[in-house]
Design a protein around this motif. Structure first.
Motif, PDB file in Angstrom:
ATOM      1  N   GLN A  94       0.851  -1.193   0.000  1.00  0.00           N
ATOM      2  CA  GLN A  94       0.000   0.000   0.000  1.00  0.00           C
ATOM      3  C   GLN A  94       0.884   1.240   0.000  1.00  0.00           C
ATOM      4  N   LEU A  95       0.622   2.133  -0.956  1.00  0.00           N
ATOM      5  CA  LEU A  95       1.391   3.367  -1.030  1.00  0.00           C
ATOM      6  C   LEU A  95       0.890   4.331   0.031  1.00  0.00           C
ATOM      7  N   GLN A  96       1.816   4.870   0.807  1.00  0.00           N
ATOM      8  CA  GLN A  96       1.406   5.751   1.884  1.00  0.00           C
ATOM      9  C   GLN A  96       2.446   6.827   2.118  1.00  0.00           C
ATOM     10  N   LEU A  97       1.970   8.033   2.417  1.00  0.00           N
ATOM     11  CA  LEU A  97       2.829   9.139   2.826  1.00  0.00           C
ATOM     12  C   LEU A  97       2.358   9.629   4.188  1.00  0.00           C
ATOM     13  N   VAL A  98       3.296   9.900   5.057  1.00  0.00           N
ATOM     14  CA  VAL A  98       2.954  10.385   6.396  1.00  0.00           C
ATOM     15  C   VAL A  98       3.778  11.630   6.697  1.00  0.00           C
ATOM     16  N   GLU A  99       3.073  12.737   6.951  1.00  0.00           N
ATOM     17  CA  GLU A  99       3.742  13.989   7.293  1.00  0.00           C
ATOM     18  C   GLU A  99       3.855  14.123   8.805  1.00  0.00           C
ATOM     19  N   SER A 100       4.847  14.848   9.231  1.00  0.00           N
ATOM     20  CA  SER A 100       5.021  15.177  10.647  1.00  0.00           C
ATOM     21  C   SER A 100       5.849  16.444  10.745  1.00  0.00           C
ATOM     22  N   GLY A 101       5.907  16.992  11.952  1.00  0.00           N
ATOM     23  CA  GLY A 101       6.759  18.149  12.192  1.00  0.00           C
ATOM     24  C   GLY A 101       6.019  19.460  12.357  1.00  0.00           C
ATOM     25  N   GLY A 102       4.718  19.451  12.174  1.00  0.00           N
ATOM     26  CA  GLY A 102       3.943  20.667  12.355  1.00  0.00           C
ATOM     27  C   GLY A 102       3.836  21.043  13.827  1.00  0.00           C
ATOM     28  N   GLY A 103       3.292  22.236  14.061  1.00  0.00           N
ATOM     29  CA  GLY A 103       3.124  22.694  15.428  1.00  0.00           C
ATOM     30  C   GLY A 103       2.876  24.175  15.491  1.00  0.00           C
ATOM     31  N   LEU A 104       2.955  24.707  16.696  1.00  0.00           N
ATOM     32  CA  LEU A 104       2.771  26.133  16.939  1.00  0.00           C
ATOM     33  C   LEU A 104       4.139  26.791  17.037  1.00  0.00           C
ATOM     34  N   VAL A 105       4.325  27.859  16.299  1.00  0.00           N
ATOM     35  CA  VAL A 105       5.602  28.564  16.305  1.00  0.00           C
ATOM     36  C   VAL A 105       5.336  30.058  16.226  1.00  0.00           C
ATOM     37  N   GLN A 106       6.209  30.830  16.818  1.00  0.00           N
ATOM     38  CA  GLN A 106       6.068  32.280  16.780  1.00  0.00           C
ATOM     39  C   GLN A 106       6.524  32.825  15.435  1.00  0.00           C
ATOM     40  N   PRO A 107       6.015  33.986  15.032  1.00  0.00           N
ATOM     41  CA  PRO A 107       6.502  34.617  13.795  1.00  0.00           C
ATOM     42  C   PRO A 107       8.019  34.771  13.831  1.00  0.00           C
ATOM     43  N   GLY A 108       8.646  34.465  12.715  1.00  0.00           N
ATOM     44  CA  GLY A 108      10.095  34.492  12.640  1.00  0.00           C
ATOM     45  C   GLY A 108      10.756  33.182  12.982  1.00  0.00           C
ATOM     46  N   GLY A 109       9.993  32.244  13.497  1.00  0.00           N
ATOM     47  CA  GLY A 109      10.534  30.944  13.892  1.00  0.00           C
ATOM     48  C   GLY A 109      10.677  29.990  12.722  1.00  0.00           C
ATOM     49  N   SER A 110      11.085  28.758  13.050  1.00  0.00           N
ATOM     50  CA  SER A 110      11.349  27.738  12.036  1.00  0.00           C
ATOM     51  C   SER A 110      10.692  26.421  12.425  1.00  0.00           C
ATOM     52  N   LEU A 111      10.372  25.652  11.413  1.00  0.00           N
ATOM     53  CA  LEU A 111       9.906  24.285  11.568  1.00  0.00           C
ATOM     54  C   LEU A 111      10.466  23.477  10.407  1.00  0.00           C
ATOM     55  N   ARG A 112      10.636  22.173  10.651  1.00  0.00           N
ATOM     56  CA  ARG A 112      10.990  21.267   9.557  1.00  0.00           C
ATOM     57  C   ARG A 112       9.933  20.175   9.476  1.00  0.00           C
ATOM     58  N   LEU A 113       9.280  20.130   8.333  1.00  0.00           N
ATOM     59  CA  LEU A 113       8.286  19.099   8.084  1.00  0.00           C
ATOM     60  C   LEU A 113       8.947  17.908   7.408  1.00  0.00           C
ATOM     61  N   SER A 114       8.454  16.716   7.747  1.00  0.00           N
ATOM     62  CA  SER A 114       8.943  15.484   7.147  1.00  0.00           C
ATOM     63  C   SER A 114       7.804  14.774   6.426  1.00  0.00           C
ATOM     64  N   CYS A 115       8.136  14.111   5.361  1.00  0.00           N
ATOM     65  CA  CYS A 115       7.183  13.332   4.584  1.00  0.00           C
ATOM     66  C   CYS A 115       7.836  11.978   4.331  1.00  0.00           C
ATOM     67  N   VAL A 116       7.360  10.963   5.040  1.00  0.00           N
ATOM     68  CA  VAL A 116       7.953   9.631   4.954  1.00  0.00           C
ATOM     69  C   VAL A 116       7.072   8.736   4.103  1.00  0.00           C
ATOM     70  N   ALA A 117       7.694   8.033   3.172  1.00  0.00           N
ATOM     71  CA  ALA A 117       6.951   7.139   2.280  1.00  0.00           C
ATOM     72  C   ALA A 117       7.082   5.694   2.729  1.00  0.00           C
ATOM     73  N   SER A 118       6.022   4.954   2.512  1.00  0.00           N
ATOM     74  CA  SER A 118       6.070   3.508   2.711  1.00  0.00           C
ATOM     75  C   SER A 118       5.349   2.845   1.552  1.00  0.00           C
ATOM     76  N   GLY A 119       5.829   1.679   1.183  1.00  0.00           N
ATOM     77  CA  GLY A 119       5.208   0.949   0.098  1.00  0.00           C
ATOM     78  C   GLY A 119       5.754   1.310  -1.268  1.00  0.00           C
ATOM     79  N   PHE A 120       6.631   2.297  -1.349  1.00  0.00           N
ATOM     80  CA  PHE A 120       7.244   2.658  -2.619  1.00  0.00           C
ATOM     81  C   PHE A 120       8.504   3.465  -2.341  1.00  0.00           C
ATOM     82  N   THR A 121       9.332   3.599  -3.376  1.00  0.00           N
ATOM     83  CA  THR A 121      10.596   4.324  -3.248  1.00  0.00           C
ATOM     84  C   THR A 121      10.386   5.766  -3.659  1.00  0.00           C
ATOM     85  N   LEU A 122      10.557   6.651  -2.704  1.00  0.00           N
ATOM     86  CA  LEU A 122      10.183   8.055  -2.877  1.00  0.00           C
ATOM     87  C   LEU A 122      10.974   8.741  -3.985  1.00  0.00           C
TER      88      LEU A 122
END
Length: 124
Positions: A1-29
């Motif tokens: 089964q092809l699947q993508l799962v995102e993570s890394g979101g959240g609450l951040v103040q203006p000017g801040g940083s976040l890194r989102l991840s997108c992990v694949a399963s069932g296929f080679t990204l």
């Protein structure tokens, strides 16, 4: 089964940083162009950035150019979206998806296999 799962979101103040991840399963990204999209409250979904499948070309929407960076770690079968200098206008649910292409016209980007999304809130 092809699947993508995102993570890394959240609450951040203006000017801040976040890194989102997108992990694949069932296929080679890295065989696929991958896009990051977002949907702000009350608005439609829009393309934010993409990375090519065979050549790792990267493109960005004008609104995030110079602040966001898309990258891929083939060993981890993961695509990242590093988001710096975040603004309140970046508040949205962010999705990753496989795409049939990656081009400079990021606003026209479409997705095939989608993740469930991760919420980003930029607020003081």
């Amino acid at each position: 089964q092809l699947q993508l799962v995102e993570s890394g979101g959240g609450l951040v103040q203006p000017g801040g940083s976040l890194r989102l991840s997108c992990v694949a399963s069932g296929f080679t990204l890295h065989y696929y162009p991958i896009g990051w999209f977002r949907q702000a409250p009350g608005k439609g979904r829009e393309g934010v950035s993409c990375i090519g499948g065979s050549n790792d070309s990267t493109y960005y929407a004008d609104s995030v150019k110079g602040r966001f960076t898309i990258s891929r770690d083939n060993a981890k079968n993961t695509v990242y979206l590093q988001m710096n200098s975040l603004e309140s206008e970046d508040t949205a649910v962010y999705y990753c998806a496989t795409s049939r292409y990656c081009s400079p016209n990021v606003r026209a980007l479409t997705g095939d296999v989608w993740g469930q999304g991760t919420e980003v809130t930029v607020s003081s």
